[in-house]
Design an enzyme around this catalytic site. Structure first.
Site, short mmCIF file in Angstrom:
data_model
loop_
_atom_site.label_atom_id
_atom_site.label_comp_id
_atom_site.label_asym_id
_atom_site.label_seq_id
_atom_site.Cartn_x
_atom_site.Cartn_y
_atom_site.Cartn_z
N LYS A 1 -6.62 8.37 3.56
CA LYS A 1 -5.92 7.08 3.45
C LYS A 1 -4.41 7.24 3.34
O LYS A 1 -3.65 6.33 3.66
CB LYS A 1 -6.42 6.32 2.22
CG LYS A 1 -7.89 6.00 2.25
CD LYS A 1 -8.16 4.60 2.76
CE LYS A 1 -9.66 4.31 2.76
NZ LYS A 1 -9.98 2.99 3.26
N SER B 1 -9.46 -1.26 -4.87
CA SER B 1 -9.69 -0.52 -6.11
C SER B 1 -10.04 0.93 -5.78
O SER B 1 -10.42 1.71 -6.62
CB SER B 1 -10.82 -1.16 -6.92
OG SER B 1 -11.98 -1.23 -6.14
#
Lengths: 313, 313
Positions: free
Chosen positions: A52, A77
């Site tokens: 990511k 989250s």
């Protein structure tokens, strides 16, 4: 659709000063167990422990100086929250992360540790979107979606690009399917570097929205998500779904026991730590050995962020 | 004493077809936490998961064809048992492993999995030596000690040799101290490649026989060994002790909590699996930061064989 093959090569050049070109590993045990020749791209060794980081860095680098000053915001989250926080810190940009007030303390601490500012909200999608919009209005920050954003998708695709630079003649690349950013980016990478390399998505049966989306031709959602692969509970987006629909070879579903067994095999034999979402890929390979026999397979080990106190074995 | 610097170079050439030249990893987090520049030699990625493979391969390769036909025998319930079994299998040599009948099933299974033949005996040193001698008499097999054997010592030293080939100007190399084979081999490697590189041994306070041996000048033993670092319970030997005594910079002791914390740091931040014995080295580095500040430190991560069902965190 950003299908210009040059685009992902430029993306890679742009982000490389801020991310790791992660190592590729192989395992004789897994080759002989699977009957294929497997090349593992270790994004668990990426900064903050997951691919990511690539998309987050690329998305911030594409903002103007003025936009960077006002900061970036996302709701997540999971790994994207940490990625955006660390990427923003590396580039001196404020990062605001909307998290449900039910998020585990360990995840909040990780975001804070990377310098992100947390905005808590009730745990519904409407509340998250509302809170993120409020930051956009109040701070003038730019909203960056974790997976349905072209710059994020292109960034995520650079992991496969690096893998194809090392092993040009891969027959398949297997990636997990969550929000669709990684698999769509991987498809763009193969279209740029080796269009005959097929991309296969690995998805938990317990959250098989992408599998069902391919069948129905529309973006499906999950009514329940009882999977250990907590990075794969999200649904596809309007930008990445058409890429996936038009170019993916297959989405293959795996059971929870298969995910855990694959994860344990990687830990025990390769001596590396991967999260359950990453292990879905090997689970697919071992489930469909005939399909992959004697082929060259790239596997994107998407991340290694696990709570060592809560292991499934 | 085989201190001819050429010897370890020849050893390395000899064993390389049968072992991995393991990767070296770095961690920005650990560099900034320690204040040193640290290079981790990942012997947890070695075949069968530990550096012991190097010494086992070398010792077998030094046998005559006639000796190889009759096989090799050792007594060990740890990594050397697996290493000898796999090395022997790779070289088509029978391997007999004397193990205490109290050894965990998982260790017996590992030896069998690599093709070793297990001979069980009561769990005392006398019984183990007796059983091993019996194999030597009955089968004509060659006894190979896990750490007090020159060919084993030279083999173990090739891990440091590879590390020094990548980073020539290391100030220190830290290795765990168990039976003394790895640390003595590491010393031979530095004497051959970079004599100004100091070698430091890491030892659990709960099994500090080597530390006490340096003080007394004689090989000391442990009366108790309540350490999680189960590879480090053995004592030094007559061949490796003089090398260690004459050339080591220091042996530094660490507590159980320090070993576990260092192990957890490696797992969480480097995303690799190391066994407690391997983590003693990082525990030493973090315990004596002043000594190592701004230095270039090589760390031999000796192995990664752990029971995932029995983790200390």
């Amino acid at each position: 659709m950003k299908l210009n093959p040059q685009e992902i090569l430029e993306t890679h050049k742009r982000i490389l000063p801020y991310v790791h070109n992660t190592p590729m590993l192989t395992s004789q045990t897994i080759n002989s167990q699977s009957g294929a020749q497997v090349f593992f791209k270790c994004e668990n060794f990426q900064k903050m422990g997951a691919f990511k980081m690539r998309g987050a860095v690329n998305a911030i680098l594409q903002l103007s100086d003025e936009e960077r000053k006002r900061g970036v915001v996302t709701h997540s989250s999971g790994n994207f929250a940490q990625a955006l926080s660390l990427a923003a810190k590396s580039l001196n940009v404020p990062a605001f992360v909307v998290m449900p007030n039910t998020a585990p303390q360990v995840k909040k601490d990780a975001v804070k540790g990377y310098g992100g500012e947390i905005i808590e909200c009730p745990p519904t999608l409407t509340d998250r979107e509302h809170a993120a919009n409020q930051i956009v209005l109040d701070k003038g920050a730019t909203f960056l979606h974790p997976s349905n954003n072209w710059d994020v998708i292109l960034g995520q695709g650079t992991a496969a690009l690096e893998l194809l630079s090392e092993i040009a003649d891969l027959d398949y690349i297997l990636t997990p399917v969550g929000g669709g950013g990684l698999v769509a980016g991987t498809i763009l990478a193969t279209l740029s570097k080796n269009p005959s390399c097929r991309v296969i998505g690995a998805e938990p049966s317990e959250a098989d929205d992408a599998y069902r989306s391919l069948i129905s031709g529309e973006i499906e959602t999950n009514t329940s998500t009882y999977t250990i692969a907590d990075g794969l509970k999200t649904q596809l987006g309007s930008l990445n779904f058409p890429v996936i629909r038009d170019h993916i070879d297959a989405i293959i579903r795996v059971e929870e026991t298969e995910i855990i067994a694959a994860m344990q095999l990687i830990w025990e034999r390769m001596k590396i730590i991967v999260e359950p979402s990453a292990a879905t890929t090997l689970a697919v390979l071992l489930k469909e050995k005939e399909r992959f026999a004697n082929k060259k397979i790239g596997i994107i080990l998407s991340g290694g962020n696990v709570d060592l106190k809560k292991l499934p074995f």
